[in-house]
Every structure is written in C-alpha cells, then in structure tokens.
Design a protein around this motif. Sequence first.
Motif, PDB file in Angstrom:
ATOM      1  N   ARG A  95       0.830  -1.204   0.000  1.00 61.53           N
ATOM      2  CA  ARG A  95       0.000   0.000   0.000  1.00 61.53           C
ATOM      3  C   ARG A  95       0.872   1.264   0.000  1.00 61.53           C
ATOM      4  NH1 ARG A  95      -5.134  -0.685   0.532  1.00 61.53           N
ATOM      5  NH2 ARG A  95      -5.211  -2.451   1.940  1.00 61.53           N
ATOM      6  N   ASP A 136      -8.457  -6.080  -2.196  1.00 61.69           N
ATOM      7  CA  ASP A 136      -9.125  -4.890  -2.732  1.00 61.69           C
ATOM      8  C   ASP A 136     -10.641  -5.034  -2.706  1.00 61.69           C
ATOM      9  OD1 ASP A 136      -6.826  -3.491  -3.148  1.00 61.69           O
ATOM     10  OD2 ASP A 136      -6.707  -3.832  -5.306  1.00 61.69           O
ATOM     11  N   THR A 139     -11.814  -4.048   0.584  1.00 61.11           N
ATOM     12  CA  THR A 139     -11.796  -2.581   0.733  1.00 61.11           C
ATOM     13  C   THR A 139     -12.986  -1.945   0.007  1.00 61.11           C
ATOM     14  OG1 THR A 139      -9.369  -2.665   0.743  1.00 61.11           O
ATOM     15  CG2 THR A 139     -10.350  -0.511   0.364  1.00 61.11           C
ATOM     16  N   LEU A 197      -6.215   1.363  -3.607  1.00 54.10           N
ATOM     17  CA  LEU A 197      -6.267  -0.068  -3.924  1.00 54.10           C
ATOM     18  C   LEU A 197      -4.901  -0.603  -4.355  1.00 54.10           C
ATOM     19  CD1 LEU A 197      -9.672  -0.157  -5.816  1.00 54.10           C
ATOM     20  CD2 LEU A 197      -9.227  -0.707  -3.423  1.00 54.10           C
TER      21      LEU A 197
END
Length: 367
Positions: A95, A136, A139, A197
């Motif tokens: 990230r 992802d 998320t 992402l």
Amino acid sequence: MGFSCGIVGLPNVGKSTLFNSLSSAKAEAANFPFCTIEPNVGVVLVPDPRLDALARIYEPEKVTPTTIQFVDIAGLVRGASKGEGLGNQFLSHIREVDAVAHVVRCFADDNVVHVDGRVDPLADIATIETELCLKDLDTVSKRLERARKQSKGGDPTERLAADLCEKLAAHLDQGKPARSFAVDGEKERTILRDMQLLTAKPVFYVANVDEASLANLEGSSHYQALLGLARDEGAPVVPICAALEEQIAELEPADRPEFLQSAGLSEPGLNQVIRTGYELLGLITYLTAGKKECRAWTIRRGWTAPQAAGVIHTDFERGFIKAEVIWWEDLVALGSEAKCREAGKLAIEGKEYVVRDGDVIHFRFNV
C-alpha cells in the motif's frame, strides 16, 4: 521527493537476490552509499549516461545522480488476504509504494524449490493477483456499504461512489486488477484514488531467467508466456538472470565491463530494472551542470519550469524569473554553454515551459 517501487513475488523466485544485488550495486558511486533505511528499503542510484557525459565536460568536484527507492516486500503466499504468512505486513507494505516490480520465476532448477512444486509463471502471477484482488474486494465492499448508507440522505458524491464500487467489485471479483478498470471524470478518479487499492498501482514484470535463456529469450517458453500476458496488459517486462546480477554486483566496478562482455551483456540487467521502475512512475530527469557539481534531478513528467525549480529549493519556485535551457546533446556536442549560446542553442524559457527529460537548466530567481 522520494518515489518507491516495491519488489513482489512468491517465495524463492529470486526476489531477495534481486534486491540484494540492487543494494550492493552501490560500489558504482562511493559518494552515495546505498542506504538501507529499514532492513527491506534501499535507495538506489538511477544510471544516467547523460550525467556522465556532462561530468566529462565540466570535471566537477561532485557528481550526484538521482535516486529511487526499492522496497523488498516479504514473499506472498496463498491466503495472504486473510492474513496467512506475513499477509498483513505484506499488504501494508504494498500500500505504501508507488509502483510494483513483480518478480516471476522463468527457470527450472531442481536445487531451488518452487513453493507450488512447479515452474509456471502465469500461475504464479495469478496467485499474487488473486490475493491482491481479494484484499481490494474487501476494501471496495466496505466503501460500498458506507456509500449506500450515506447516499440515502441524497449525497450525489456517495451515490456516484455506490455505483462505481458496485461495478468495481464485479470487476475485481473476476480476478481483474483495478488498474484495468475504466473510470470517467475527475470525481470517479478521486473516489478510486482515495481507496488506495493495491491492484491500482502500475506494475512491470521482472522475468528471472537462467543464463542460457538470457542468451536465447525466443527459445524460453516460460519467458514467452510471460511476455504474452504482459503485452495484453500493456505492462513492461525486463528479463534478468538474478544469479548473474548477484555476481556482477559483487565485482569491483573496474572488473565489471569485462565480465559483462563475457556474459554477452552491454550493461547490468539491474540498470534496466531501475530505469523501468523510474519510467513506470512517470518520472523524468533534468540536469544542472557546473564546476562545483553536475547533478540529476527527478520530477514528474509534464511539470513546468517553476515546479522543476522547486525540487532544488522552494525559493527557486517562489521567486522564479526564467530558465536558461540547453538540450543535453547540444551541450555535449558543442562542449560549453558559451558555444551553445553563440550557436543559438540556449533558450530562455518562462513559467509555462514544460521541462523535457534531458534538459540542462540554469534557473534565475529572485526572493
């Protein structure tokens, strides 16, 4: 202004060998030792023949190349998105980087165990992509839930976010990365960017081949398979032999040219890895030159002269008056700024000027 590229891959694909070779390539510039910020972060010099050419003209007291950070990210295993192995640490490290160098094993060697007991570059890529897509998806699902709740109050941005996240979740669910998801307009781009992402980051592949394949890439079925996948994605591929790079990195700089020649290489493969990472991040280099120092500076492609000046010092941007610009090849060919001026090769540029990769610039400013 630090830009970083994360090195990812399954265990035993040559990831750490690559990182260690990058780190010991420090011998090329004694005045800028490779520094390991954490055990897995290194600052690497960006090789630049233009800077070397300017140094031959000016014979400066100091030559300062520009740099890029490489981060060795712990080997990913299946189930990382659920926290298996060093899953969470791995994902948080990804990230934080700006781009990803994905090291893929394209060689067979019975002495180097493959985590899945077979050499299959495409399956290896799929394993990592799947884990990143799953993370992802998690998320995006949380963001979708929030958007649905908040859009009930009639918030147009949240309504847009809900619509975007629904489509994006379906896209990720098919194992497709966020970087291949098409968005319209700045608002959608902002919603996507704010989710940070993992699969939205630009990627290039480092194909770790054996020495025999390096000399005959057409004949390597593993490399050709990877090349096909990368072409479909529009991603660059850099072939290297990590074992060979390790040997090159251990040599004294003076002994390297002969070794490279015997291996049929014009330069270390690492140079290409460094340059590809740099280009993938949308970075370019401009140069400053003088008796005291010849130096390379990193900026983003598309920056104007005042923005570029600000990298040297914020005062340069604030008090920017003009930039005196010479194209590096003109300076090398003519041999001095005075001759470039006489030949009409020195341009005076203002605030709107967009800096090119390879411009040699002298800034005038007033604070």
